[in-house]
Design an enzyme around this catalytic site. Structure first.
Site, mmCIF file in Angstrom:
data_model
loop_
_atom_site.group_PDB
_atom_site.id
_atom_site.type_symbol
_atom_site.label_atom_id
_atom_site.label_comp_id
_atom_site.label_asym_id
_atom_site.label_seq_id
_atom_site.Cartn_x
_atom_site.Cartn_y
_atom_site.Cartn_z
ATOM 1 N N ASN A 289 0.874 -1.180 0.000
ATOM 2 C CA ASN A 289 0.000 0.000 0.000
ATOM 3 C C ASN A 289 0.909 1.227 0.000
ATOM 4 O O ASN A 289 1.518 1.547 1.017
ATOM 5 C CB ASN A 289 -0.891 -0.034 1.247
ATOM 6 C CG ASN A 289 -1.730 1.226 1.387
ATOM 7 O OD1 ASN A 289 -1.774 2.066 0.483
ATOM 8 N ND2 ASN A 289 -2.394 1.363 2.533
ATOM 9 N N LYS B 4 0.129 4.265 -0.248
ATOM 10 C CA LYS B 4 -0.492 5.451 0.373
ATOM 11 C C LYS B 4 -0.249 6.679 -0.503
ATOM 12 O O LYS B 4 -0.199 6.549 -1.728
ATOM 13 C CB LYS B 4 0.013 5.602 1.814
ATOM 14 C CG LYS B 4 -0.185 4.294 2.611
ATOM 15 C CD LYS B 4 -0.015 4.429 4.093
ATOM 16 C CE LYS B 4 -0.233 3.073 4.762
ATOM 17 N NZ LYS B 4 -0.125 3.119 6.216
ATOM 18 N N HIS C 30 -9.608 1.053 4.940
ATOM 19 C CA HIS C 30 -8.308 1.253 5.598
ATOM 20 C C HIS C 30 -8.503 2.202 6.783
ATOM 21 O O HIS C 30 -9.275 3.153 6.711
ATOM 22 C CB HIS C 30 -7.287 1.828 4.613
ATOM 23 C CG HIS C 30 -5.900 1.783 5.176
ATOM 24 N ND1 HIS C 30 -5.461 2.721 6.087
ATOM 25 C CD2 HIS C 30 -4.898 0.903 5.011
ATOM 26 C CE1 HIS C 30 -4.217 2.393 6.444
ATOM 27 N NE2 HIS C 30 -3.857 1.305 5.803
ATOM 28 N N GLU D 124 -6.820 4.564 7.901
ATOM 29 C CA GLU D 124 -6.580 5.995 7.625
ATOM 30 C C GLU D 124 -7.795 6.620 6.959
ATOM 31 O O GLU D 124 -8.102 7.796 7.186
ATOM 32 C CB GLU D 124 -5.307 6.151 6.769
ATOM 33 C CG GLU D 124 -4.062 5.885 7.619
ATOM 34 C CD GLU D 124 -2.881 5.291 6.884
ATOM 35 O OE1 GLU D 124 -2.847 5.337 5.643
ATOM 36 O OE2 GLU D 124 -1.982 4.749 7.570
ATOM 37 N N GLU E 270 -5.453 -5.122 10.400
ATOM 38 C CA GLU E 270 -4.446 -4.100 10.639
ATOM 39 C C GLU E 270 -4.747 -3.406 11.964
ATOM 40 O O GLU E 270 -5.581 -2.484 12.002
ATOM 41 C CB GLU E 270 -4.473 -3.059 9.509
ATOM 42 C CG GLU E 270 -4.118 -3.614 8.152
ATOM 43 C CD GLU E 270 -3.529 -2.549 7.236
ATOM 44 O OE1 GLU E 270 -2.395 -2.735 6.794
ATOM 45 O OE2 GLU E 270 -4.185 -1.527 7.003
ATOM 46 N N GLY F 158 2.351 2.136 10.981
ATOM 47 C CA GLY F 158 3.296 3.249 10.868
ATOM 48 C C GLY F 158 3.944 3.637 12.187
ATOM 49 O O GLY F 158 4.582 4.675 12.295
ATOM 50 N N SER G 258 3.345 -2.196 10.462
ATOM 51 C CA SER G 258 4.785 -2.250 10.714
ATOM 52 C C SER G 258 5.399 -3.608 10.368
ATOM 53 O O SER G 258 6.316 -4.062 11.046
ATOM 54 C CB SER G 258 5.101 -1.845 12.167
ATOM 55 O OG SER G 258 4.698 -0.510 12.398
HETATM 56 P P1 13P Z 1 2.942 0.270 7.774
HETATM 57 O O1 13P Z 1 3.452 -1.020 7.172
HETATM 58 O O2 13P Z 1 3.678 1.482 7.287
HETATM 59 O O3 13P Z 1 2.801 0.198 9.246
HETATM 60 O O4 13P Z 1 1.452 0.447 7.183
HETATM 61 C C1 13P Z 1 0.578 -0.605 7.248
HETATM 62 C C2 13P Z 1 -0.601 -0.253 6.441
HETATM 63 O O5 13P Z 1 -1.359 0.637 6.791
HETATM 64 C C3 13P Z 1 -0.827 -0.978 5.187
HETATM 65 O O6 13P Z 1 -2.084 -0.707 4.670
#
Ligand code: 13P
Length: 248
Positions: free
Chosen positions: A9, A11, A94, A96, A166, A172, A211
């Protein structure tokens, strides 16, 4: 047996040039791994990255899809539009999107349904915040996130979907769930679906995200109910992403 799957992803990162380079770098290192692999790229790079992945095993995905088929919904992208770019996958729900842009369980369910209406596989993201985990609400939160989709589409729709667990507190932050913590929730999700339909549960790919890195991927992927990963930060570097992929 379930096929393993690793999804990047990206982002809101990169430029057109860096996105193209990254896709090329990933393709170069795919090797002969049996697991599937995909990248969910920013909408505006779908065309360019789509051209690059066209004759490779690297699949294309988007990061969200509109909850309506078409119309006056400024800023949204429809399932029909994504299918023109040959997207195989799209993320829905997601954290976010849920946290910063107000995507609700109901709108996520509608997005899931719009993706499937265009033969795109929705990757339904679920997971609890730290506060919810500390209050022992993890399973209740996940039930609600899953139920919203199941109530709208019926359980059979899950046969053409992927679920990504997740934990919000791991995204993150550098704090990965331990192998056992992740397995516990993956097993819970599979059992929750199995009560409604055992065959669908047995085949359902459930990915871990939060992560995930080359250093911890092997342990996570060795867990019986973890079928791969949804990778954020580490998917922005071809070498790290490929190391994760080859840990499967
Ligand atoms: P990270 O791997 O940066 O923690 O992000 C995970 C994520 O949100 C994947 O969709």
């Amino acid at each position: 047996m379930r096929q393993s799957l690793v999804v990047g992803n990206w982002k809101m990162n990169g430029t057109r040039a860096s996105a193209e380079l990254l896709a090329k770098g990933i393709i170069t290192g795919l090797g002969s791994n049996d697991a599937a692999i995909a990248v969910c790229v920013p909408y505006v790079f779908l065309g360019n990255v789509g051209e690059i992945v066209k004759n490779s095993r690297l699949e294309l995905g988007a990061q969200n899809v509109g909850d309506k088929p078409s119309g006056a919904f400024t800023g949204e992208i429809s399932g029909a539009m994504l299918s023109e770019f040959n997207c195989k996958y799209v993320l829905v729900g997601h954290s976010e999107r849920r946290t910063y842009y107000g995507d609700t369980n109901e709108s996520v369910a509608a997005r899931f349904s719009q993706a499937q209406a265009h033969n795109i596989i929705p990757v339904l993201c679920v997971g609890e915040t730290l506060e919810q985990r500390e209050k022992d609400q993890t399973f209740a939160v996940i039930n609600e996130q899953l139920d919203a989709v199941i109530n709208l589409t019926g359980i059979s729709a899950l046969s053409k979907s992927v679920i990504a667990y997740e934990p919000v507190w791991a995204i993150g932050t550098g704090k990965t769930a331990s192998d056992e913590q992740a397995q516990e929730v993956h097993q819970y999700i599979r059992r929750y679906i199995a009560v409604k339909d055992q065959a669908i549960a047995d085949k359902l790919q459930i990915l871990y995200g939060g992560s995930a890195k080359p250093e911890n991927a092997k342990g996570l992927f060795a867990m019986p109910d973890i079928d791969g990963g949804l990778i954020g930060g580490a998917s922005l570097d071809a070498e790290s992403f490929l190391k994760i992929y080859h840990s499967i």
